[in-house]
Every structure is written in C-alpha cells, then in structure tokens.
Design a protein around this motif. Structure first.
Motif, PDB file in Angstrom:
ATOM      1  N   ILE A  56       0.854  -1.184   0.000  1.00 42.51           N
ATOM      2  CA  ILE A  56       0.000   0.000   0.000  1.00 42.51           C
ATOM      3  C   ILE A  56       0.892   1.237   0.000  1.00 42.51           C
ATOM      4  N   SER A  57       0.551   2.196  -0.847  1.00 43.47           N
ATOM      5  CA  SER A  57       1.229   3.494  -0.822  1.00 43.47           C
ATOM      6  C   SER A  57       0.191   4.566  -1.111  1.00 43.47           C
ATOM      7  N   PHE A  58       0.505   5.798  -0.778  1.00 47.66           N
ATOM      8  CA  PHE A  58      -0.439   6.893  -0.952  1.00 47.66           C
ATOM      9  C   PHE A  58       0.281   8.088  -1.547  1.00 47.66           C
ATOM     10  N   ASP A  59      -0.339   8.709  -2.577  1.00 52.58           N
ATOM     11  CA  ASP A  59       0.191   9.941  -3.156  1.00 52.58           C
ATOM     12  C   ASP A  59      -0.977  10.807  -3.616  1.00 52.58           C
ATOM     13  N   ASP A  60      -0.700  11.829  -4.416  1.00 49.65           N
ATOM     14  CA  ASP A  60      -1.758  12.742  -4.862  1.00 49.65           C
ATOM     15  C   ASP A  60      -2.826  12.064  -5.721  1.00 49.65           C
ATOM     16  N   GLU A  61      -2.489  10.952  -6.354  1.00 46.78           N
ATOM     17  CA  GLU A  61      -3.465  10.227  -7.168  1.00 46.78           C
ATOM     18  C   GLU A  61      -4.424   9.420  -6.304  1.00 46.78           C
ATOM     19  N   GLY A  62      -4.021   9.041  -5.105  1.00 50.75           N
ATOM     20  CA  GLY A  62      -4.859   8.254  -4.212  1.00 50.75           C
ATOM     21  C   GLY A  62      -4.080   7.127  -3.562  1.00 50.75           C
ATOM     22  N   LEU A  63      -4.807   6.122  -3.134  1.00 53.75           N
ATOM     23  CA  LEU A  63      -4.227   4.949  -2.490  1.00 53.75           C
ATOM     24  C   LEU A  63      -3.895   3.921  -3.558  1.00 53.75           C
ATOM     25  N   HIS A  64      -2.633   3.517  -3.627  1.00 52.39           N
ATOM     26  CA  HIS A  64      -2.193   2.487  -4.565  1.00 52.39           C
ATOM     27  C   HIS A  64      -2.062   1.180  -3.791  1.00 52.39           C
ATOM     28  N   ALA A  65      -2.663   0.119  -4.305  1.00 48.15           N
ATOM     29  CA  ALA A  65      -2.615  -1.170  -3.626  1.00 48.15           C
ATOM     30  C   ALA A  65      -2.376  -2.281  -4.635  1.00 48.15           C
ATOM     31  N   LYS A  66      -1.670  -3.326  -4.183  1.00 48.34           N
ATOM     32  CA  LYS A  66      -1.443  -4.519  -5.004  1.00 48.34           C
ATOM     33  C   LYS A  66      -0.913  -5.621  -4.106  1.00 48.34           C
ATOM     34  N   GLY A  67      -1.025  -6.840  -4.576  1.00 47.75           N
ATOM     35  CA  GLY A  67      -0.470  -7.960  -3.830  1.00 47.75           C
ATOM     36  C   GLY A  67      -1.529  -8.869  -3.248  1.00 47.75           C
ATOM     37  N   THR A  68      -1.162  -9.546  -2.179  1.00 46.23           N
ATOM     38  CA  THR A  68      -1.996 -10.597  -1.601  1.00 46.23           C
ATOM     39  C   THR A  68      -2.110 -10.419  -0.094  1.00 46.23           C
ATOM     40  N   PHE A  69      -3.311 -10.653   0.427  1.00 41.37           N
ATOM     41  CA  PHE A  69      -3.439 -10.785   1.878  1.00 41.37           C
ATOM     42  C   PHE A  69      -4.214 -12.052   2.196  1.00 41.37           C
ATOM     43  N   VAL A  70      -3.995 -12.555   3.406  1.00 43.06           N
ATOM     44  CA  VAL A  70      -4.588 -13.815   3.854  1.00 43.06           C
ATOM     45  C   VAL A  70      -5.422 -13.538   5.106  1.00 43.06           C
ATOM     46  N   ILE A  71      -6.640 -14.061   5.138  1.00 44.55           N
ATOM     47  CA  ILE A  71      -7.491 -13.920   6.315  1.00 44.55           C
ATOM     48  C   ILE A  71      -6.986 -14.891   7.393  1.00 44.55           C
ATOM     49  N   VAL A  72      -6.705 -14.373   8.581  1.00 42.28           N
ATOM     50  CA  VAL A  72      -6.275 -15.216   9.698  1.00 42.28           C
ATOM     51  C   VAL A  72      -7.329 -15.234  10.814  1.00 42.28           C
ATOM     52  N   LYS A 139     -11.059 -18.240   7.538  1.00 40.53           N
ATOM     53  CA  LYS A 139      -9.661 -18.418   7.912  1.00 40.53           C
ATOM     54  C   LYS A 139      -8.915 -19.144   6.800  1.00 40.53           C
ATOM     55  N   GLY A 140      -7.787 -18.574   6.399  1.00 36.15           N
ATOM     56  CA  GLY A 140      -6.956 -19.168   5.354  1.00 36.15           C
ATOM     57  C   GLY A 140      -7.283 -18.704   3.947  1.00 36.15           C
ATOM     58  N   MET A 141      -8.360 -17.936   3.758  1.00 35.02           N
ATOM     59  CA  MET A 141      -8.709 -17.454   2.418  1.00 35.02           C
ATOM     60  C   MET A 141      -7.662 -16.446   1.946  1.00 35.02           C
ATOM     61  N   ILE A 142      -7.272 -16.594   0.695  1.00 33.92           N
ATOM     62  CA  ILE A 142      -6.238 -15.742   0.102  1.00 33.92           C
ATOM     63  C   ILE A 142      -6.884 -14.867  -0.966  1.00 33.92           C
ATOM     64  N   TYR A 143      -6.568 -13.582  -0.911  1.00 32.68           N
ATOM     65  CA  TYR A 143      -7.096 -12.616  -1.881  1.00 32.68           C
ATOM     66  C   TYR A 143      -5.934 -12.004  -2.648  1.00 32.68           C
ATOM     67  N   HIS A 144      -5.846 -12.338  -3.955  1.00 36.17           N
ATOM     68  CA  HIS A 144      -4.835 -11.784  -4.849  1.00 36.17           C
ATOM     69  C   HIS A 144      -5.441 -10.556  -5.529  1.00 36.17           C
ATOM     70  N   HIS A 145      -4.648  -9.482  -5.647  1.00 35.94           N
ATOM     71  CA  HIS A 145      -5.162  -8.233  -6.222  1.00 35.94           C
ATOM     72  C   HIS A 145      -4.317  -7.768  -7.392  1.00 35.94           C
ATOM     73  N   GLU A 146      -5.003  -7.280  -8.423  1.00 35.04           N
ATOM     74  CA  GLU A 146      -4.307  -6.553  -9.471  1.00 35.04           C
ATOM     75  C   GLU A 146      -3.935  -5.179  -8.893  1.00 35.04           C
ATOM     76  N   PRO A 147      -2.951  -4.497  -9.438  1.00 35.81           N
ATOM     77  CA  PRO A 147      -2.660  -3.140  -8.962  1.00 35.81           C
ATOM     78  C   PRO A 147      -3.870  -2.231  -9.213  1.00 35.81           C
ATOM     79  N   PHE A 148      -4.242  -1.452  -8.189  1.00 38.42           N
ATOM     80  CA  PHE A 148      -5.381  -0.548  -8.337  1.00 38.42           C
ATOM     81  C   PHE A 148      -5.189   0.705  -7.493  1.00 38.42           C
ATOM     82  N   VAL A 149      -5.986   1.716  -7.803  1.00 35.81           N
ATOM     83  CA  VAL A 149      -5.929   3.004  -7.111  1.00 35.81           C
ATOM     84  C   VAL A 149      -7.326   3.347  -6.606  1.00 35.81           C
ATOM     85  N   VAL A 150      -7.404   3.760  -5.352  1.00 38.17           N
ATOM     86  CA  VAL A 150      -8.663   4.239  -4.774  1.00 38.17           C
ATOM     87  C   VAL A 150      -8.464   5.707  -4.429  1.00 38.17           C
TER      88      VAL A 150
END
Length: 196
Positions: A56-72, A139-150
């Motif tokens: 996750i990063s943030f700049d003037d365009e908005g929040l940039h996000a990419k990658g994977t997170f896992v529900i624990v 628990k254990g569900m994996i969410y893969h994300h394309e790069p996106f901006v909010v």
C-alpha cells in the motif's frame, strides 16, 4: 411586491445557490490501517489478516494497492460477516461521531454485488482463477489483487468537512443460527480532510 416577499425570495435563492466542495482524505500512516485505540475488547489487524505480501502506498493520485493478503481471523466461509463503518471527527479534544456511518449486514453479498461500493472500490480488483466467484471471508482465504488506485475525494454540499477524522471499521462474524462468533475486529484509518 412586499418587503417580506423580497426577503423570502433572497433567502430561497441563497439556499439554492450553495455550491458543492471537493474534499480529499489524507491518511496519517502509509500502512493505512491501525488498531483501534479507543475501543477495548476487539481483535486487532494481526488477528484479522496477514498483509505482509500486500503493498500500500499513498500519493496525490490516491491509495495504490497490489499484492496478496490472507485472512487469519478464526471464522468459516459460511459465517455471515457484518461491517459497521463510522466516521469520527476530532473536536474539542475528543473523537465525535458524525452523521456519516454505514452498516453492511452481509459483507459477502456486497463483495459479489457488482452495484455495491464494496465491489466497486475493492473486490472488482480481486483476481480469481478461471473467473471463479469471489470467496467469502474465512480463515486461510487468500485474496490476490491486481494493482489498483482508490481515490479519497468526496463531493460535499452545505458543510465544511476540513479537519481531523478517522474511519472506524468493526467486523463481526455470526454463525448459521445468527449468534456472534469469534472476537470482533476493530481497525481504524486516521487522517486529515482538506478542501481541494
């Protein structure tokens, strides 16, 4: 025309000429979310998800996000998850509740509903194999994300929104008999709202 009619016409025309203003939310932390500081008895981010492979990063365009997170979080995919979102403003030394809040009774349904704000801002960017349905939290569900901006830009009419704010998100799981399950999770996103 009487003077009272003139006053009424001026008053009504003043009300109808209120212009909307654009505001931008700027998060305090580059990690975006933090554990709730003023809520006791709730689980933390580390009890909810593993974000070590989520950038996750943030700049003037908005929040940039990419990658994977896992529900624990210790819940099952068949559990119903509700989400309460509250916007609080820091005023006079305390966090005050504002009129802006949302309650989502079934987050899984909203994750799959292409007309929902949850889908539009998040799950539309979740990558699934062979166009499979987006899985519900479990628990254990994996969410893969394309790069996106909010973008955190809001159009508000009739009130000044500048100042310190935080968005508080409370996740609660319920079993098949609608009984609360596991520990609720509370995370927050503090920051500043500025007029743009």
């Amino acid at each position: 025309m009487s003077s009272l009619n003139v006053v009424i016409i001026i008053f009504i025309s003043t009300l109808t000429t209120v212009q909307p203003a654009l505001y931008r939310f700027i998060p305090d932390d580059s990690d975006l979310f933090s554990d709730c500081r003023d809520q006791q008895g709730f689980g933390r981010i580390s009890d909810f998800m593993d974000m070590t492979a989520f950038d996750i990063s943030f700049d003037d365009e908005g929040l940039h996000a990419k990658g994977t997170f896992v529900i624990v979080w210790d819940i099952e995919q068949t559990d119903r998850v509700s989400l309460d979102v509250e916007i609080k403003k820091y005023s006079r030394g305390n966090w005050q509740l504002t009129p802006f809040s949302v309650k989502i009774l079934d987050l899984c349904k909203q994750m799959k509903d292409t007309t929902s704000i949850v889908y539009d801002s998040w799950t539309t960017h979740v990558i699934t194999k062979n166009n499979e349905e987006i899985p519900c939290f479990g628990k254990g569900m994996i969410y893969h994300h394309e790069p996106f901006v909010v973008q955190f830009i809001y159009n508000v009419i009739g009130m000044n929104m500048e100042g310190r704010y935080k968005e508080v998100l409370i996740f609660q799981a319920f079993d098949g008999k609608n009984r609360p399950k596991s520990k609720s999770i509370c995370i927050e996103m503090p920051g500043e709202i500025i007029k743009v």
